[in-house]
Write a protein that holds these residues in place. Structure first.
Motif, PDB file in Angstrom:
ATOM      1  N   ASP A 182      28.063  31.490  55.445  1.00  0.00           N
ATOM      2  CA  ASP A 182      27.419  31.189  54.147  1.00  0.00           C
ATOM      3  C   ASP A 182      27.337  32.585  53.544  1.00  0.00           C
ATOM      4  OD1 ASP A 182      26.858  28.804  54.710  1.00  0.00           O
ATOM      5  OD2 ASP A 182      24.720  28.888  54.500  1.00  0.00           O
ATOM      6  N   ALA A 183      26.858  33.873  54.243  1.00  0.00           N
ATOM      7  CA  ALA A 183      26.867  35.312  53.367  1.00  0.00           C
ATOM      8  C   ALA A 183      28.547  35.606  53.013  1.00  0.00           C
ATOM      9  CB  ALA A 183      26.099  35.993  54.506  1.00  0.00           C
ATOM     10  N   ALA A 184      29.442  35.332  53.812  1.00  0.00           N
ATOM     11  CA  ALA A 184      30.669  35.605  53.532  1.00  0.00           C
ATOM     12  C   ALA A 184      31.288  34.939  52.323  1.00  0.00           C
ATOM     13  CB  ALA A 184      31.595  35.318  54.891  1.00  0.00           C
ATOM     14  N   ALA A 185      30.871  33.849  52.511  1.00  0.00           N
ATOM     15  CA  ALA A 185      31.390  32.844  51.147  1.00  0.00           C
ATOM     16  C   ALA A 185      30.786  33.542  49.771  1.00  0.00           C
ATOM     17  CB  ALA A 185      31.086  31.519  51.345  1.00  0.00           C
ATOM     18  N   ALA A 186      29.460  33.959  49.806  1.00  0.00           N
ATOM     19  CA  ALA A 186      28.674  34.499  48.869  1.00  0.00           C
ATOM     20  C   ALA A 186      29.256  35.564  48.274  1.00  0.00           C
ATOM     21  CB  ALA A 186      27.260  34.663  49.017  1.00  0.00           C
ATOM     22  N   ALA A 187      29.815  36.567  49.382  1.00  0.00           N
ATOM     23  CA  ALA A 187      30.596  37.677  49.270  1.00  0.00           C
ATOM     24  C   ALA A 187      31.799  37.558  48.152  1.00  0.00           C
ATOM     25  CB  ALA A 187      30.602  38.723  50.239  1.00  0.00           C
ATOM     26  N   ALA A 188      32.653  36.627  48.908  1.00  0.00           N
ATOM     27  CA  ALA A 188      33.963  36.098  48.547  1.00  0.00           C
ATOM     28  C   ALA A 188      33.816  35.479  46.796  1.00  0.00           C
ATOM     29  CB  ALA A 188      34.493  35.010  49.300  1.00  0.00           C
ATOM     30  N   ARG A 189      32.601  34.814  46.487  1.00  0.00           N
ATOM     31  CA  ARG A 189      32.354  34.532  45.237  1.00  0.00           C
ATOM     32  C   ARG A 189      32.288  35.857  44.314  1.00  0.00           C
ATOM     33  NH1 ARG A 189      28.498  31.380  47.865  1.00  0.00           N
ATOM     34  NH2 ARG A 189      29.383  29.409  48.439  1.00  0.00           N
ATOM     35  N   ARG A 190      31.625  36.936  44.730  1.00  0.00           N
ATOM     36  CA  ARG A 190      31.742  37.962  43.994  1.00  0.00           C
ATOM     37  C   ARG A 190      33.081  38.641  43.684  1.00  0.00           C
ATOM     38  NH1 ARG A 190      27.885  42.734  45.439  1.00  0.00           N
ATOM     39  NH2 ARG A 190      28.585  43.277  43.507  1.00  0.00           N
ATOM     40  N   VAL A 191      33.882  38.416  44.735  1.00  0.00           N
ATOM     41  CA  VAL A 191      34.959  39.058  44.928  1.00  0.00           C
ATOM     42  C   VAL A 191      36.051  38.271  43.806  1.00  0.00           C
ATOM     43  CG1 VAL A 191      37.260  39.686  46.049  1.00  0.00           C
ATOM     44  CG2 VAL A 191      35.111  40.134  47.042  1.00  0.00           C
ATOM     45  N   ILE A 192      35.734  36.901  43.802  1.00  0.00           N
ATOM     46  CA  ILE A 192      36.918  36.072  43.018  1.00  0.00           C
ATOM     47  C   ILE A 192      36.389  36.314  41.516  1.00  0.00           C
ATOM     48  CG2 ILE A 192      37.173  33.821  42.023  1.00  0.00           C
ATOM     49  CD1 ILE A 192      36.814  33.059  45.224  1.00  0.00           C
ATOM     50  N   ALA A 193      35.070  36.576  41.176  1.00  0.00           N
ATOM     51  CA  ALA A 193      34.536  36.615  39.793  1.00  0.00           C
ATOM     52  C   ALA A 193      34.775  38.210  39.401  1.00  0.00           C
ATOM     53  CB  ALA A 193      33.185  36.454  39.750  1.00  0.00           C
ATOM     54  N   GLY A 194      34.855  39.058  40.285  1.00  0.00           N
ATOM     55  CA  GLY A 194      35.170  40.475  39.924  1.00  0.00           C
ATOM     56  C   GLY A 194      36.645  40.612  39.703  1.00  0.00           C
ATOM     57  N   LEU A 195      37.509  40.153  40.484  1.00  0.00           N
ATOM     58  CA  LEU A 195      38.845  39.941  40.075  1.00  0.00           C
ATOM     59  C   LEU A 195      39.448  39.465  38.577  1.00  0.00           C
ATOM     60  CD1 LEU A 195      40.491  38.799  43.504  1.00  0.00           C
ATOM     61  CD2 LEU A 195      40.771  41.321  42.246  1.00  0.00           C
ATOM     62  N   MET A 196      38.590  38.220  38.422  1.00  0.00           N
ATOM     63  CA  MET A 196      38.622  37.510  36.973  1.00  0.00           C
ATOM     64  C   MET A 196      38.185  38.530  35.982  1.00  0.00           C
ATOM     65  SD  MET A 196      40.279  34.572  37.617  1.00  0.00           S
ATOM     66  CE  MET A 196      39.939  33.744  35.890  1.00  0.00           C
ATOM     67  N   ARG A 197      37.086  39.161  36.062  1.00  0.00           N
ATOM     68  CA  ARG A 197      36.565  39.967  35.083  1.00  0.00           C
ATOM     69  C   ARG A 197      37.351  41.432  34.903  1.00  0.00           C
ATOM     70  NH1 ARG A 197      31.053  39.710  33.330  1.00  0.00           N
ATOM     71  NH2 ARG A 197      30.459  37.513  33.652  1.00  0.00           N
ATOM     72  N   ALA A 198      38.014  41.667  36.169  1.00  0.00           N
ATOM     73  CA  ALA A 198      38.774  43.083  36.073  1.00  0.00           C
ATOM     74  C   ALA A 198      40.153  42.846  35.260  1.00  0.00           C
ATOM     75  CB  ALA A 198      38.745  43.781  37.589  1.00  0.00           C
ATOM     76  N   GLY A 199      40.955  41.793  35.953  1.00  0.00           N
ATOM     77  CA  GLY A 199      42.268  41.771  35.468  1.00  0.00           C
ATOM     78  C   GLY A 199      43.159  43.158  35.465  1.00  0.00           C
ATOM     79  N   ASP A 200      44.261  43.051  35.218  1.00  0.00           N
ATOM     80  CA  ASP A 200      45.410  44.221  34.988  1.00  0.00           C
ATOM     81  C   ASP A 200      44.881  45.283  34.127  1.00  0.00           C
ATOM     82  OD1 ASP A 200      46.844  43.822  37.083  1.00  0.00           O
ATOM     83  OD2 ASP A 200      48.086  42.279  35.554  1.00  0.00           O
ATOM     84  N   ILE A 201      43.826  45.131  33.448  1.00  0.00           N
ATOM     85  CA  ILE A 201      43.140  46.051  32.125  1.00  0.00           C
ATOM     86  C   ILE A 201      42.224  46.911  32.916  1.00  0.00           C
ATOM     87  CG2 ILE A 201      44.177  44.596  30.256  1.00  0.00           C
ATOM     88  CD1 ILE A 201      40.953  44.312  29.879  1.00  0.00           C
TER      89      ILE A 201
END
Length: 201
Positions: free
Chosen positions: A13-32
């Motif tokens: 559960d905790a690992a999945a919560a961290a993965a959600r942060r990574v997924i959202a962070g990747l979307m927000r960061a992008g290549d720019i």
């Protein structure tokens, strides 16, 4: 905007919560962004290699997923161990309904700044199914009718509801909605059939 989500429990559960942060962070960061995405990809692939090396056989994992009292931690809407799930956390209402509050981020985007219609359908299909379970008679989705009344915003609190309306033999009828700011964005009517596939053994 804060990307962190509350960590529920420990382990997967905790690992999945961290993965959600990574997924959202990747979307927000992008290549720019100023992040070294090639280096990040290497780190993420190393984590995936570790997980692949220690994962049990698929059939063993399937049996484990479906063990227990019927509540699943792996599903795509409310599953706390599924990093693709928001996840929704339902509470019962005095009228037999269930309600969940959720804020969806960029991974769930369709039109600019709005939730993808297919994500709304996924959430409502699952919510209606959970409402059936809470009412005591559940089954498989046979028909789901959606009405998209307004765009559903990202980054804002959404209220998701579901309520069983009737049971006639094996036919179960259920309704639900997604609202933002007190305005209905999507409504759903579902027909369910009281049958279930066998659990993995």
């Amino acid at each position: 905007m804060e990307l962190s989500a509350p960590v529920r429990g420990t382990g997967a559960d905790a690992a999945a919560a961290a993965a959600r942060r990574v997924i959202a962070g990747l979307m927000r960061a992008g290549d720019i962004s100023g992040a070294d995405m090639d280096e990040i990809a290497g780190r993420l692939n190393a984590i995936a290699d570790d997980l692949d090396a220690t994962a049990p056989e698929l059939q063993e994992r399937m049996v484990d997923m479906w063990r227990g009292d019927g509540r699943t931690r792996h599903d795509a809407v409310a599953g706390t161990e599924n990093p693709l799930a928001p996840p929704l956390d339902y509470a019962p209402g005095p009228d037999g309904s269930i309600t969940a509050e959720v804020v969806l981020d960029l991974p769930y985007q369709g039109p600019p700044g709005c939730v993808h219609g297919g994500i709304s359908a996924l959430i409502l299909d699952h919510t209606l199914g959970v409402a059936n379970g809470w009412a005591g008679v559940s089954g498989m989705t046979a028909e789901l009718t959606l009405r998209y009344r307004h765009t559903t915003p990202l980054f804002e609190p959404l209220t998701v509801t579901g309520r069983q309306v009737s049971v006639d033999g094996s036919k179960i009828r259920t309704v639900g909605s997604i609202s933002a700011g007190g305005r209905e964005c999507v409504t759903a009517e579902g027909l369910f059939i009281a049958k279930h596939p066998p659990r993995p053994r």
